[in-house]
Motif scaffolding. Structure first.
Motif, PDB file in Angstrom:
ATOM      1  N   LYS A 109      40.250  21.309  20.042  1.00 44.99           N
ATOM      2  CA  LYS A 109      38.886  22.181  20.817  1.00 44.99           C
ATOM      3  C   LYS A 109      39.499  23.860  20.950  1.00 44.99           C
ATOM      4  O   LYS A 109      38.956  24.863  20.549  1.00 44.99           O
ATOM      5  N   GLU A 110      41.015  24.222  21.523  1.00 40.39           N
ATOM      6  CA  GLU A 110      41.101  25.191  21.392  1.00 40.39           C
ATOM      7  C   GLU A 110      41.778  26.044  20.502  1.00 40.39           C
ATOM      8  O   GLU A 110      41.672  27.186  19.986  1.00 40.39           O
ATOM      9  N   VAL A 111      42.114  25.423  19.770  1.00 42.78           N
ATOM     10  CA  VAL A 111      42.637  25.452  18.269  1.00 42.78           C
ATOM     11  C   VAL A 111      41.524  25.906  17.005  1.00 42.78           C
ATOM     12  O   VAL A 111      41.017  26.776  16.627  1.00 42.78           O
ATOM     13  N   ALA A 112      40.306  25.358  17.335  1.00 39.40           N
ATOM     14  CA  ALA A 112      39.047  25.318  16.986  1.00 39.40           C
ATOM     15  C   ALA A 112      38.418  26.500  17.163  1.00 39.40           C
ATOM     16  O   ALA A 112      37.275  26.991  16.509  1.00 39.40           O
ATOM     17  N   GLY A 113      38.495  26.756  18.269  1.00 39.04           N
ATOM     18  CA  GLY A 113      37.883  28.533  18.719  1.00 39.04           C
ATOM     19  C   GLY A 113      38.494  29.268  18.482  1.00 39.04           C
ATOM     20  O   GLY A 113      37.773  30.353  17.793  1.00 39.04           O
ATOM     21  N   MET A 114      39.922  29.030  18.242  1.00 41.32           N
ATOM     22  CA  MET A 114      40.974  30.611  17.471  1.00 41.32           C
ATOM     23  C   MET A 114      40.409  30.263  16.311  1.00 41.32           C
ATOM     24  O   MET A 114      40.455  31.692  15.566  1.00 41.32           O
ATOM     25  N   VAL A 115      40.823  29.417  15.446  1.00 40.11           N
ATOM     26  CA  VAL A 115      40.661  29.396  13.665  1.00 40.11           C
ATOM     27  C   VAL A 115      39.026  30.441  13.585  1.00 40.11           C
ATOM     28  O   VAL A 115      38.548  30.846  13.295  1.00 40.11           O
ATOM     29  N   THR A 116      38.028  29.589  14.953  1.00 38.59           N
ATOM     30  CA  THR A 116      36.468  30.282  14.027  1.00 38.59           C
ATOM     31  C   THR A 116      36.326  31.665  14.610  1.00 38.59           C
ATOM     32  O   THR A 116      35.060  31.920  13.908  1.00 38.59           O
ATOM     33  N   SER A 117      37.224  32.109  15.342  1.00 40.38           N
ATOM     34  CA  SER A 117      36.257  33.308  16.287  1.00 40.38           C
ATOM     35  C   SER A 117      36.887  34.226  15.506  1.00 40.38           C
ATOM     36  O   SER A 117      37.240  34.928  14.319  1.00 40.38           O
ATOM     37  N   PHE A 118      38.469  33.536  14.806  1.00 40.70           N
ATOM     38  CA  PHE A 118      39.432  34.877  13.895  1.00 40.70           C
ATOM     39  C   PHE A 118      38.803  34.882  12.133  1.00 40.70           C
ATOM     40  O   PHE A 118      38.490  36.142  11.743  1.00 40.70           O
ATOM     41  N   SER A 119      38.020  33.651  11.503  1.00 43.42           N
ATOM     42  CA  SER A 119      37.605  33.445  10.236  1.00 43.42           C
ATOM     43  C   SER A 119      36.144  34.325  10.595  1.00 43.42           C
ATOM     44  O   SER A 119      35.841  35.304   9.747  1.00 43.42           O
ATOM     45  N   LEU A 120      35.203  34.572  11.340  1.00 41.59           N
ATOM     46  CA  LEU A 120      34.500  35.262  12.037  1.00 41.59           C
ATOM     47  C   LEU A 120      34.869  36.798  12.204  1.00 41.59           C
ATOM     48  O   LEU A 120      33.775  37.697  11.437  1.00 41.59           O
ATOM     49  N   ALA A 121      35.615  37.646  12.845  1.00 41.93           N
ATOM     50  CA  ALA A 121      36.525  38.675  12.871  1.00 41.93           C
ATOM     51  C   ALA A 121      36.633  38.601  11.201  1.00 41.93           C
ATOM     52  O   ALA A 121      36.227  40.277  10.844  1.00 41.93           O
ATOM     53  N   MET A 122      37.271  37.824  10.634  1.00 41.60           N
ATOM     54  CA  MET A 122      38.044  39.071   9.371  1.00 41.60           C
ATOM     55  C   MET A 122      37.151  38.907   8.181  1.00 41.60           C
ATOM     56  O   MET A 122      36.467  39.534   6.982  1.00 41.60           O
ATOM     57  N   GLY A 123      35.819  37.903   8.742  1.00 40.95           N
ATOM     58  CA  GLY A 123      34.427  37.795   7.219  1.00 40.95           C
ATOM     59  C   GLY A 123      33.793  39.453   7.657  1.00 40.95           C
ATOM     60  O   GLY A 123      33.281  39.994   6.380  1.00 40.95           O
ATOM     61  N   LEU A 124      33.742  39.599   8.916  1.00 38.08           N
ATOM     62  CA  LEU A 124      33.521  40.769   8.922  1.00 38.08           C
ATOM     63  C   LEU A 124      34.137  42.177   8.964  1.00 38.08           C
ATOM     64  O   LEU A 124      32.885  42.610   8.224  1.00 38.08           O
ATOM     65  N   ALA A 125      34.779  42.195   9.109  1.00 35.93           N
ATOM     66  CA  ALA A 125      35.844  42.662   8.412  1.00 35.93           C
ATOM     67  C   ALA A 125      35.989  42.902   6.794  1.00 35.93           C
ATOM     68  O   ALA A 125      35.787  44.252   6.230  1.00 35.93           O
ATOM     69  N   CYS A 126      36.198  42.310   6.281  1.00 33.05           N
ATOM     70  CA  CYS A 126      36.329  41.956   4.781  1.00 33.05           C
ATOM     71  C   CYS A 126      34.847  42.259   4.067  1.00 33.05           C
ATOM     72  O   CYS A 126      34.356  43.400   3.448  1.00 33.05           O
ATOM     73  N   GLY A 127      33.624  42.258   4.411  1.00 27.33           N
ATOM     74  CA  GLY A 127      32.099  42.588   4.424  1.00 27.33           C
ATOM     75  C   GLY A 127      31.967  43.669   4.768  1.00 27.33           C
ATOM     76  O   GLY A 127      31.927  44.524   3.997  1.00 27.33           O
ATOM     77  N   SER A 128      32.970  44.685   5.563  1.00 27.99           N
ATOM     78  CA  SER A 128      32.543  46.038   6.324  1.00 27.99           C
ATOM     79  C   SER A 128      33.347  46.890   4.722  1.00 27.99           C
ATOM     80  O   SER A 128      32.622  47.792   4.778  1.00 27.99           O
ATOM     81  N   THR A 129      34.699  46.163   4.536  1.00 26.81           N
ATOM     82  CA  THR A 129      35.062  46.864   4.082  1.00 26.81           C
ATOM     83  C   THR A 129      34.737  47.552   2.313  1.00 26.81           C
ATOM     84  O   THR A 129      34.512  48.482   1.815  1.00 26.81           O
TER      85      THR A 129
END
Length: 66
Positions: free
Chosen positions: A35-55
């Motif tokens: 659950k900890e790993v899944a939380g980190m992965v989903t948070s990272f993926s969401l942040a990267m998706g937002l950054a890539c979309g903004s860029t």
């Protein structure tokens, strides 16, 4: 006014989908460590998706304005 409505609709739907992905991503795991790993992965993926979309939005705006 139409642009505001479109942005509002996209913001609400994207916010809902993003939150559901974060919640359900860690719920599907079985152990606490998973659950900890899944939380980190989903948070990272969401942040990267937002950054890539903004860029990409900034790049497209520059290309269109030329």
């Amino acid at each position: 006014m139409v642009a505001l409505a479109v942005v509002l609709k996209l913001g609400i739907s994207t916010g809902y989908i993003g939150c559901m992905a974060l919640i359900l991503g860690s719920e599907r795991a079985t152990t606490n460590q998973a659950k900890e790993v899944a939380g980190m992965v989903t948070s990272f993926s969401l942040a990267m998706g937002l950054a890539c979309g903004s860029t990409s939005g900034l790049v497209l705006a520059q290309l269109v304005s030329r």
